[in-house]
Design an enzyme around this catalytic site. Structure first.
Site, PDB file in Angstrom:
ATOM      1  N   TYR A  44      32.756  26.064  42.301  1.00 21.28           N
ATOM      2  CA  TYR A  44      31.753  26.940  41.676  1.00 21.28           C
ATOM      3  C   TYR A  44      30.390  26.233  41.626  1.00 21.28           C
ATOM      4  CZ  TYR A  44      35.938  29.661  40.819  1.00 21.28           C
ATOM      5  OH  TYR A  44      37.100  30.370  40.999  1.00 21.28           O
ATOM      6  N   GLY A  61      48.751  24.421  32.680  1.00 21.55           N
ATOM      7  CA  GLY A  61      48.222  25.751  32.972  1.00 21.55           C
ATOM      8  C   GLY A  61      49.301  26.816  33.047  1.00 21.55           C
ATOM      9  N   ARG A  62      49.859  27.004  34.254  1.00 19.91           N
ATOM     10  CA  ARG A  62      50.788  28.119  34.462  1.00 19.91           C
ATOM     11  C   ARG A  62      51.978  28.126  33.496  1.00 19.91           C
ATOM     12  NH1 ARG A  62      50.167  26.924  40.769  1.00 19.91           N
ATOM     13  NH2 ARG A  62      49.796  24.916  39.769  1.00 19.91           N
ATOM     14  N   GLN A  95      35.148  27.105  28.048  1.00 19.48           N
ATOM     15  CA  GLN A  95      34.762  26.614  29.384  1.00 19.48           C
ATOM     16  C   GLN A  95      33.582  27.431  29.896  1.00 19.48           C
ATOM     17  OE1 GLN A  95      36.991  27.144  33.084  1.00 19.48           O
ATOM     18  NE2 GLN A  95      36.996  24.927  33.374  1.00 19.48           N
ATOM     19  N   HIS A 124      32.169  23.806  33.330  1.00 26.09           N
ATOM     20  CA  HIS A 124      32.997  23.989  34.529  1.00 26.09           C
ATOM     21  C   HIS A 124      32.235  23.464  35.749  1.00 26.09           C
ATOM     22  CE1 HIS A 124      35.905  25.344  37.281  1.00 26.09           C
ATOM     23  NE2 HIS A 124      36.172  26.550  36.806  1.00 26.09           N
TER      24      HIS A 124
HETATM   25  C1  FNR Z   1      43.420  28.721  36.995  1.00 25.27           C
HETATM   26  N1  FNR Z   1      42.658  27.558  36.933  1.00 25.27           N
HETATM   27  C2  FNR Z   1      41.397  27.598  36.371  1.00 25.27           C
HETATM   28  N2  FNR Z   1      40.639  26.478  36.302  1.00 25.27           N
HETATM   29  C3  FNR Z   1      39.457  26.486  35.653  1.00 25.27           C
HETATM   30  O1  FNR Z   1      38.806  25.454  35.585  1.00 25.27           O
HETATM   31  N3  FNR Z   1      39.001  27.633  35.055  1.00 25.27           N
HETATM   32  C4  FNR Z   1      39.690  28.796  35.113  1.00 25.27           C
HETATM   33  O2  FNR Z   1      39.261  29.798  34.541  1.00 25.27           O
HETATM   34  C5  FNR Z   1      40.906  28.800  35.830  1.00 25.27           C
HETATM   35  N4  FNR Z   1      41.622  29.938  35.971  1.00 25.27           N
HETATM   36  C6  FNR Z   1      42.886  29.928  36.514  1.00 25.27           C
HETATM   37  C7  FNR Z   1      43.642  31.087  36.529  1.00 25.27           C
HETATM   38  C8  FNR Z   1      44.933  31.056  37.015  1.00 25.27           C
HETATM   39  C9  FNR Z   1      45.734  32.313  37.011  1.00 25.27           C
HETATM   40  C10 FNR Z   1      45.477  29.845  37.475  1.00 25.27           C
HETATM   41  C11 FNR Z   1      46.893  29.776  37.959  1.00 25.27           C
HETATM   42  C12 FNR Z   1      44.729  28.704  37.477  1.00 25.27           C
HETATM   43  C13 FNR Z   1      43.252  26.253  37.254  1.00 25.27           C
HETATM   44  C14 FNR Z   1      44.053  25.708  36.058  1.00 25.27           C
HETATM   45  O3  FNR Z   1      43.198  25.357  34.981  1.00 25.27           O
HETATM   46  C15 FNR Z   1      44.893  24.453  36.421  1.00 25.27           C
HETATM   47  O4  FNR Z   1      44.036  23.448  36.892  1.00 25.27           O
HETATM   48  C16 FNR Z   1      45.949  24.742  37.463  1.00 25.27           C
HETATM   49  O5  FNR Z   1      46.649  25.925  37.160  1.00 25.27           O
HETATM   50  C17 FNR Z   1      46.929  23.592  37.616  1.00 25.27           C
HETATM   51  O6  FNR Z   1      47.659  23.378  36.439  1.00 25.27           O
HETATM   52  P1  FNR Z   1      49.199  23.902  36.302  1.00 25.27           P
HETATM   53  O7  FNR Z   1      49.133  25.391  36.297  1.00 25.27           O
HETATM   54  O8  FNR Z   1      49.914  23.386  37.499  1.00 25.27           O
HETATM   55  O9  FNR Z   1      49.674  23.295  35.020  1.00 25.27           O
HETATM   56  C1  8K6 Z   2      43.541  35.626  38.557  1.00 25.18           C
HETATM   57  C2  8K6 Z   2      42.509  36.321  39.341  1.00 25.18           C
HETATM   58  C3  8K6 Z   2      41.148  35.738  39.178  1.00 25.18           C
HETATM   59  C4  8K6 Z   2      40.969  34.457  39.893  1.00 25.18           C
HETATM   60  C5  8K6 Z   2      40.410  33.391  39.020  1.00 25.18           C
HETATM   61  C6  8K6 Z   2      40.047  32.132  39.687  1.00 25.18           C
HETATM   62  C7  8K6 Z   2      40.989  31.040  39.394  1.00 25.18           C
HETATM   63  C8  8K6 Z   2      41.859  30.690  40.530  1.00 25.18           C
HETATM   64  C9  8K6 Z   2      43.152  31.472  40.561  1.00 25.18           C
HETATM   65  C10 8K6 Z   2      44.202  30.970  41.449  1.00 25.18           C
HETATM   66  C11 8K6 Z   2      43.757  30.670  42.833  1.00 25.18           C
HETATM   67  C12 8K6 Z   2      44.668  29.727  43.516  1.00 25.18           C
HETATM   68  C13 8K6 Z   2      43.972  28.903  44.537  1.00 25.18           C
HETATM   69  C14 8K6 Z   2      44.695  27.643  44.818  1.00 25.18           C
HETATM   70  C15 8K6 Z   2      44.068  26.858  45.891  1.00 25.18           C
HETATM   71  C16 8K6 Z   2      44.890  25.673  46.227  1.00 25.18           C
HETATM   72  C17 8K6 Z   2      44.614  25.184  47.605  1.00 25.18           C
HETATM   73  C18 8K6 Z   2      45.412  23.977  47.950  1.00 25.18           C
END
Ligand code: FNR
Ligand code: 8K6
Length: 347
Positions: free
Chosen positions: A178, A316-317, A100, A173
């Protein structure tokens, strides 16, 4: 007939995948201080090679793309060699992996590099860098035409570097507030030149980046992630939809590998998308293969794909909490629940 998400799937007649379940891109902030992937990262990704496709954590294309500590890069030979170890290990375990490609735009912080913070317009975000709360975001510089040309060239160069590093393709991305997403939303783009004010102009940067990346690595190895609804470091504006309508129509002609929604919870409905969710809006506006994402369980994803809401699912998570996610869902085993404390280390 119900679709088996775990059966092999050929994406666009070109990419053979073990199944339709992607590992979503997940920033972990664990690269070394030269932003080189570590041995722990090699093992972390190799453990998840049962995914149909792993999308790497967002990886910066050049120094001023950085907004978080220890996010990996793809612009030095050391970083390329570091990623090669990751992709070799994933391939050795039978997996496939896209990189990505990331520039955070106005969410960058000069703590991490020498130079200016670039964005479409000089409009800052409130708040501070996660994990480094003492670093308050600054007002960015509106990118000049020269800056824009160099950003586009650096996205293409990073894509070439990704292929050299052994990735099977790249995901641009374009989501989550971003740089590319900043051009696509009125709240962050007040430009009066050919990159602002109209849908055609506001989509121009995303299209030019995509064209440059396709030119560098081929359409079948190029994908893009988009957040048509503003939700992260971005304000919603009803005018945004016309920008995405235009962009998606243009992207369809490019025959990309896939389009991936950028959203944390795909039940979120956006006023700016006439009440639609991210996947509903994308499905209605693109013919390109669509990857759904956002708080899906395996069963919900199966149902959504069977209802033709999207073609593939990114998880993801749950993939952080369960390195063996695929074998667990295949065997109907209980999953370990994700918790934020799991971000402290790679396992
Ligand atoms: C993310 N997400 C994310 N998205 C992305 O495009 N690039 C990234 O590097 C990240 N990094 C990231 C880190 C962490 C810790 C989380 C929790 C999420 C968003 C991720 O790709 C995804 O869209 C969401 O987490 C929703 O999917 P799940 O987790 O509900 O399956
Ligand atoms: C893990 C630390 C570095 C952060 C990386 C950026 C990726 C996003 C991490 C999770 C942020 C959660 C924000 C969710 C917003 C939802 C609003 C409805």
């Amino acid at each position: 007939m119900t679709t088996d998400l775990l059966a092999p799937y050929t994406l666009n007649d070109s990419l053979e995948l073990k199944n339709r379940v992607f590992m979503a891109p997940l920033t972990r902030c664990m690269a070394d201080d030269n932003l080189v992937p570590t041995q722990d990262m090699v093992e972390y990704y190799a453990r998840r090679a049962d995914a149909g496709l792993i999308i790497s954590e967002a990886t910066i294309i050049r120094p001023d793309a950085q907004g978080y500590p220890n996010t990996p890069g793809l612009f030095t030979s050391e970083q390329i060699q570091g990623w090669k170890k990751v992709t070799d290990a994933v391939h050795a375990n039978g997996g496939k992996m896209f990189a990505q490609l990331w520039h955070v735009g106005r969410v960058a912080h000069p703590h991490f590099f020498d130079g200016e913070v670039l964005a479409p317009s000089a409009i800052g975000v409130e708040g501070s860098v996660p994990r480094m709360r003492e670093l308050t975001y600054i007002t960015p510089k509106a990118a000049t035409k020269e800056d824009i040309n160099s950003l586009i060239a650096d996205f293409a160069k990073a894509a070439e570097n990704a292929i050299e590093a052994g990735f099977d393709g790249v995901e641009i991305h374009g989501a989550n507030g971003y740089l590319i997403d900043q051009f696509l939303h009125y709240a962050a783009n007040e430009r009066t030149d050919e990159y602002g004010q109209t849908p055609e102009n506001m989509a121009r940067f995303a299209i030019e980046v995509t064209d440059a990346v396709v030119n560098a690595v081929g359409n079948e190895r190029t994908a893009i992630r988009l957040s048509p609804g503003a939700y992260f470091n971005m304000e919603e504006d009803k005018r945004d939809k016309a920008v995405f309508d235009y962009l998606l129509a243009q992207l369809d002609d490019k025959k990309l590998a896939y389009i991936h929604g950028g959203i944390f919870d795909d039940s979120t409905q956006f006023d700016s998308l006439e009440g639609k969710t991210t996947s509903q809006y994308l499905r209605a506006n693109t013919k390109t293969s669509l990857v759904g994402v956002g708080s899906y369980s395996f069963d919900d994803a199966k149902q959504a794909i069977n209802n033709d809401q999207f073609d593939l699912i990114a998880i993801g998570r749950p993939f952080i909490a369960n390195p063996d996610y695929i074998s667990k869902v295949a065997n109907n085993e209980e999953l370990v629940a994700y918790s934020d404390e799991m971000l402290a280390k790679l396992f």
